[in-house]
Structures are given as structure tokens and as C-alpha cells.
Design a protein around this motif. Structure first.
Motif: not given
Lengths: 273, 273
Positions: B154-172
Motif C-alpha cells: 500500500p502507498m499513500y499521498r502525504t501532506s509533506t511537501a517536497c522541496r521544489p525544483a524549477g517547474r516541479i513541486s509536489g507532496d511526498m
């Protein structure tokens, strides 16, 4: 906002960090010498800035060659302050810059602001520098010959090929410190803890085995000072990208001048393993 | 070319590596299930392939988020075999591929050859997968619940933001393994040795603290099997780039389908610290 309840270690880190800002201010004001021994205990970094179209190749090259090219920060296009040094300016806070066109060194300046304005899409890579761990060597009683002599560290091209990436290839550059034979093991042990600033030596002893014909004829920095009983110890060096710029004919690049580094506010302990 | 003088450990590695080629051949021939438990002892990897114009952003995103995105290999445009698996074909050797357009999942295929032909400048990033260290957990007597039940992890989206880079961001994104309370410390110890496949857990216990409302409602893979006395243990997951593709609207990308990995020939021990 310090208070009487703040711990000694926090104060010590604050004081150390202030030394980073002071060193950068001194450089911004005109200091143009090597940075070995400045702001001891703070991470120092090499610079390579390239146009965005070459940024992937450079980042992949650094990732494939982590020993000479351990990236500690990347500044995206338009970004001038490193996350490791709030308030810094990458265009002015290094004592010397080299300008490269089509793989050829065309200029050396102490302020790169006007060059930057002509190349607004530059991506800057900060690569850990072995000056960072010299503090640990000194604290262990290991002499730093080039500091004692007031010279820049000697650096050499080697015959060791880096792993290519995209359009980029080149041989590894190393820095050399002569270390008393009885202290070489301790120097390995200390520097091995700092992979982000090149870590343990890549070679100890006989220079010819890595393609260095004459130890007195350094390719960058000053000639070495070697005492009786010293062994030459070689660390991978963040000048390696400059050899790659030449070998690969990158159309445009800005780097630091060898030995003249970007001083961050980051304590070396952050990167100790 | 084996000889009677070859050591047992070399033979063992050869045998293990042959299992990697066999697993890929089986996948190429049509196996389309999860790869957890296949070719135990070999490094498994997540995939994200993007057009060259997005490659710098993705590489920088992975470098800034090494816990969910530890890169083990990068395939340059036109390169189809990973350096970690000679003779492999990145277009066919994964049991399931997801095709993304403008951040939207548009197709899921078992052979990506024709899609690749339409996008010849794809750069592919292989990111270490936590399936790699399941072998070590099993050897220590720690049960792998999803394997026992024949399910995908099982895998889950979290509310922990990744560090953005250029045009890319998202949660872990995280994977979850329920571990008996008495064995959680040992699971931490074992996985901490493998930073290249996500290393130690990022969270142990209460799912709500990382933004997971309902443990039974996994976002990727299958629902969990949790026994009495188990603690949910969460590891950073190489599906994180898929959440970033969605959040960032990357114009085109190919990824693996969650749980269906690229199996390399590289023994896990290569990456043990």
C-alpha cells in the motif's frame, strides 16, 4: 535576538555564521586572495555557472562524479543568493571569477555582475571544497603547509577520466597537501567523514600513478611546500569542472578562480558523517 | 567463464545477477504483476522518463529530495539499457507503464516501445525502490504482510511537501509496511543501511500526522493487511515523482505503474552503508 538562556553551542554557531557573512562582506569589498583558512569551520564551495541549456549535462556530470563534484547547492536562473548563505550574492562574493568561452579562459574578474547581466539564464552549481576540512586537520595538529607558507593550495590535472555525462567529459583535478607520514592515516580518517567536501583522499604517495609528472609544477594554485618526511596526499578537487569546460568546449561558463571560494554560513558539522 | 577456482561469493553474485536477467525476460514475455519478492537481493527501481527539456528540473528535484527520490541511474536520450542491467530494455522490462500528458494519467501499457518511438528525446531516471530492502527484513524474520497476502504494497499521498525544483513541486508519497511492535527498531536499523533505496522510515505510527486520513484507503497499490500488534511504518516512496507530475502538469512523462518495478542486476550489498 539573543537571550541569556540561549545555549553555548547555539551562540557558537551564530558567531561562526556571522564570520561567514563578514568574510563575504570583506570579499565583496575587494579582498581577492585565496580563502583557505578564512572563516574556519564553515563550508566553502567551488562555482560553475552555465547557461540553462547546459545545466542538465553539468548536474548529471556532478552526480556521476560525486568525489570531485559533490554539489552542496544549485542556484536556479535568476537566483543570486545561495540557500546556504542568506543575503549572499553569487556575482560578487567570490574573490575571483574566471570567464570561459567555448572552452577557453577569456577573462578573470573580481566582480561578475556585468557578465551575469549578459547571461540571465545562468544556473550555478556550488561544489563542496576541501578547504572546509582543513579546520579539522588543524585541530588534530596536522600541519597545512600551504597555509603556513601563505600560499594557495597546489592543484593538478590527473590522468583519471571522469565518467562522462551528455556532452561533458574530462579528467579529474586534485588538490595536494603534504602530510607527515605519521599523520597520514589520521588525515584520511578526518576527511573521510566529510564526503560533501570530497571526503577521503583519492591517492596517497607516488604522483606518477595518477599522471602527475612533476609535483613542483602545479597546474593551478601555487607550487607546493614539502618538508622532509612528508607524503603527498591527493584529494579530488572542485576545479574538475574547469578541466571539463576545457575538454568539452562548453560555449559559456563562469567559475571561481582556483583557491578563491564561495564561503557559506553552513557549519562543516552539518555535513559530517 | 567460470573456473573451479572461483570463489563461492563470486558464484553467488553471478547466480543472483542471472536471476535479474531471468526476471526481466519473464516480464518482457508478459508478466504484469507487482515485483515485490522477485529476484531477492537485487536492487529494484522506480521509473520516470521525461522529455529532455524537463530533465534538468527532474534531476534537480530528485537531488533536492533524496529520501523519496534516490537516483541510482540516469539513461540519456537514445539510451535503452541501464548501466545497472546490461542487455536490458527500459521500454519493455517493466511489468506496467503509465503514460502521462499535461499531468493527467492517459494510458497504462505493458510495453512502452511505440510510445518511446514517438518521444525519442526521453531521459529516464531510475530511482531506488524499497522492495530492495524487503529481502533484508525477511532474513531478519520480519514479516512482509503484503507479500504474505499476495498483494501489492500500500502507498499513500502525504501532506509533506517536497522541496521544489524549477517547474516541479509536489507532496511526498510513502509506502507502508505494518511491522510487529517488537520488530520496528530492527526494521529501522536494517533499512537505515540502504539510503539508495529510501533508507530508514520517515514516520512510524499515527498516519494522521503525515496527512493520511484512512489507512485502509491506499492511494496506490492494494489495501493493507494489518495484524494485531502491528505498527504502521512509512518509508519515502519512488512514486513521489508521479504525484509531482500531476501537481506540476509536466507536458509528457512515462513512469512505472506503482509496485511494478525495473529489476537491475545490482546486488543490494553494493548500496549497503
Amino acid at each position: 535576538m539573543s537571550s541569556t538562556t540561549s545555549t553555548t553551542s547555539t551562540s557558537a554557531v551564530d558567531t561562526m555564521r556571522a564570520a561567514g557573512a563578514e568574510a563575504r562582506a570583506r570579499i565583496r569589498a575587494g579582498f581577492d586572495g585565496p580563502t583557505s583558512g578564512m572563516a574556519p569551520g564553515l563550508v566553502q564551495a567551488n562555482l560553475i555557472s552555465v547557461p540553462y541549456a547546459w545545466a542538465f549535462d553539468v548536474l548529471l556530470f556532478t552526480q556521476r562524479n560525486p568525489k570531485p563534484c559533490p554539489v552542496v547547492d544549485v542556484l536556479e536562473p535568476g537566483q543570486l543568493a545561495s540557500a546556504l548563505a542568506p543575503g549572499s550574492d553569487i556575482r560578487t562574493d567570490i574573490p575571483g571569477y574566471r570567464i570561459w568561452e567555448n572552452g577557453v579562459l577569456t577573462d578573470e574578474v573580481t566582480d561578475a555582475t556585468s557578465v551575469w547581466e549578459q547571461h540571465p539564464d545562468l544556473v550555478s552549481f556550488l561544489i563542496g571544497c576541501s578547504f572546509t576540512f582543513e579546520n579539522g586537520l588543524t585541530e588534530a595538529g596536522i600541519p597545512i603547509r600551504h597555509q603556513e607558507a601563505g600560499r594557495n593550495v597546489p592543484m593538478y590535472r590527473t590522468s583519471t577520466a571522469c565518467r562522462p555525462a551528455g556532452r561533458i567529459s574530462g579528467d579529474m583535478v586534485v588538490s595536494m597537501r603534504p602530510i607527515p607520514a605519521s599523520q597520514v592515516a589520521e588525515a584520511v580518517r578526518i576527511t573521510d567523514r566529510f564526503p560533501a567536501v570530497h571526503g577521503a583522499p583519492i591517492h596517497i604517495g607516488d604522483p606518477s600513478q595518477i599522471g602527475i609528472a612533476d609535483l613542483d609544477a602545479s597546474d593551478f594554485g601555487d607550487a607546493p611546500v614539502i618538508e622532509d618526511g612528508d607524503i603527498p596526499v591527493f584529494w579530488a578537487c572542485g576545479v574538475t569542472p574547469q578541466a571539463a569546460i576545457q575538454a568539452s568546449g562548453i560555449p559559456f561558463a563562469i567559475t571561481h578562480s582556483p583557491g578563491k571560494m564561495f564561503i557559506t554560513d553552513e557549519p562543516e558539522d552539518t555535513y559530517r558523517q
